[in-house]
Scaffold this active site. Structure first.
Site, PDB file in Angstrom:
ATOM      1  N   ASP A 158       0.845  -1.198   0.000  1.00 18.63           N
ATOM      2  CA  ASP A 158       0.000   0.000   0.000  1.00 18.63           C
ATOM      3  C   ASP A 158       0.880   1.247   0.000  1.00 18.63           C
ATOM      4  O   ASP A 158       2.045   1.201   0.402  1.00 18.63           O
ATOM      5  CB  ASP A 158      -0.896   0.027   1.250  1.00 18.63           C
ATOM      6  CG  ASP A 158      -1.852  -1.152   1.273  1.00 18.63           C
ATOM      7  OD1 ASP A 158      -2.159  -1.692   0.198  1.00 18.63           O
ATOM      8  OD2 ASP A 158      -2.269  -1.523   2.388  1.00 18.63           O
TER       9      ASP A 158
HETATM   10  N1  URA Z   1      -1.120  -6.000   3.855  1.00 17.64           N
HETATM   11  C1  URA Z   1      -1.646  -4.758   3.871  1.00 17.64           C
HETATM   12  O1  URA Z   1      -2.676  -4.520   4.461  1.00 17.64           O
HETATM   13  N2  URA Z   1      -0.973  -3.781   3.213  1.00 17.64           N
HETATM   14  C2  URA Z   1       0.177  -4.001   2.563  1.00 17.64           C
HETATM   15  O2  URA Z   1       0.740  -3.063   1.993  1.00 17.64           O
HETATM   16  C3  URA Z   1       0.712  -5.293   2.565  1.00 17.64           C
HETATM   17  C4  URA Z   1       0.037  -6.280   3.223  1.00 17.64           C
END
Ligand code: URA
Length: 273
Positions: free
Chosen positions: A104
């Site tokens: 993310d």
């Molecule tokens: N899980 C998440 O919620 N976000 C990420 O970036 C990676 C794994």
């Protein structure tokens, strides 16, 4: 050794667009094994010595970079409004690099950037169960029961449309009060992480009085998986950083935004995953 067109060779190596490269070739600016070659469709291989305006352009089939992704950068190859993880790799030769999986925008840590589609497919295939370990700071004190739930699988879907996670490993590092978490002697989180958590906790109206610090290893990669898993046990992720993917471990020496080539050993080990 595979033969490819001279204009494709030079385009792959980032010399220019296909049409720019064709112009250079036709103008006689390109040599192959010390002879000027003016036909863009001439066949060459990685063993040929190719120069453009006197500079040698070596060919690489595959590139592998380990990036310590900073917050604020998107896991994509191109984006209209944000910097991408591929933009951060400035020394790349190949134009077809992409991130293996997504983190993310607000997640930090290990991201493999390559153009090796076969390796990417192996690492991301749900059947292979490649482990991804995350360092997590979450709101509230997670009970032992919550830890067991995270390990055994939780429903990250809805009541109507359930979506259960596979088994995971959860290592609880600390359950801390606000004072303990923000105390500068607390070695679990450095000052920068505490700042991020402080901003995040305020911004999201998450006025937590306590924190859980844990390592969570999952063997799949559902959308926002770690955040949704923590939500499923009544918590909220305040800081998330990926530490490893399969055998590949984030190099401590890399500051946020820095990257390096994978070593031959790292590549060999990953391809055995
Ligand atoms: N899980 C998440 O919620 N976000 C990420 O970036 C990676 C794994």
């Amino acid at each position: 050794m595979t033969m490819l067109r001279l204009d494709k060779y030079l385009t792959d190596m980032g010399v220019g667009t296909r049409s720019e490269v064709k112009v250079k070739i036709r103008k006689g600016q390109v040599t192959v094994n010390q002879c000027v070659v003016k036909k863009p469709d001439s066949k060459v291989s990685g063993l040929d010595v190719i120069t453009v305006e006197g500079q040698t352009v070596g060919y690489v089939d595959f590139e592998y970079y380990m990036l310590n992704k900073p917050q604020g950068v998107v896991s994509a190859t191109v984006d209209d409004s944000n910097q991408t993880v591929v933009d951060l790799v400035r020394e790349k030769k190949r134009k077809d690099l992409f991130p293996v999986g997504r983190l993310d925008k607000d997640t930090e840590g290990l991201l493999l950037i390559t153009n090796d589609g076969t390796l990417s497919h192996r690492l991301l295939s749900p059947k292979r169960h490649v482990g991804k370990c995350y360092f997590v700071v979450a709101a509230g004190v997670l009970s032992e029961r919550a830890v067991t739930q995270l390990e055994e699988g939780v429903n990250i879907g809805t009541r109507e449309q359930e979506e259960w996670t596979n088994t995971a490993k959860c290592q609880m590092l600390a359950r801390l009060s606000r004072e303990e978490f923000y105390h500068e002697d607390n070695v679990l989180c450095d000052a920068r992480v505490r700042e991020i958590v402080r901003a995040c906790a305020m911004g999201q109206e998450c006025d937590t009085e306590s924190f859980s610090v844990l390592k969570l290893t999952i063997i799949e990669g559902k959308y926002h998986q770690v955040k949704r898993m923590l939500q499923a046990v009544g918590s909220q992720v305040l800081y998330l950083k990926r530490l490893s993917m399969g055998t590949l471990v984030l190099d401590d020496a890399l500051q946020e935004g820095e990257y390096r080539h994978l070593t031959n050993e790292e590549i060999a080990s990953l391809t055995k995953e």
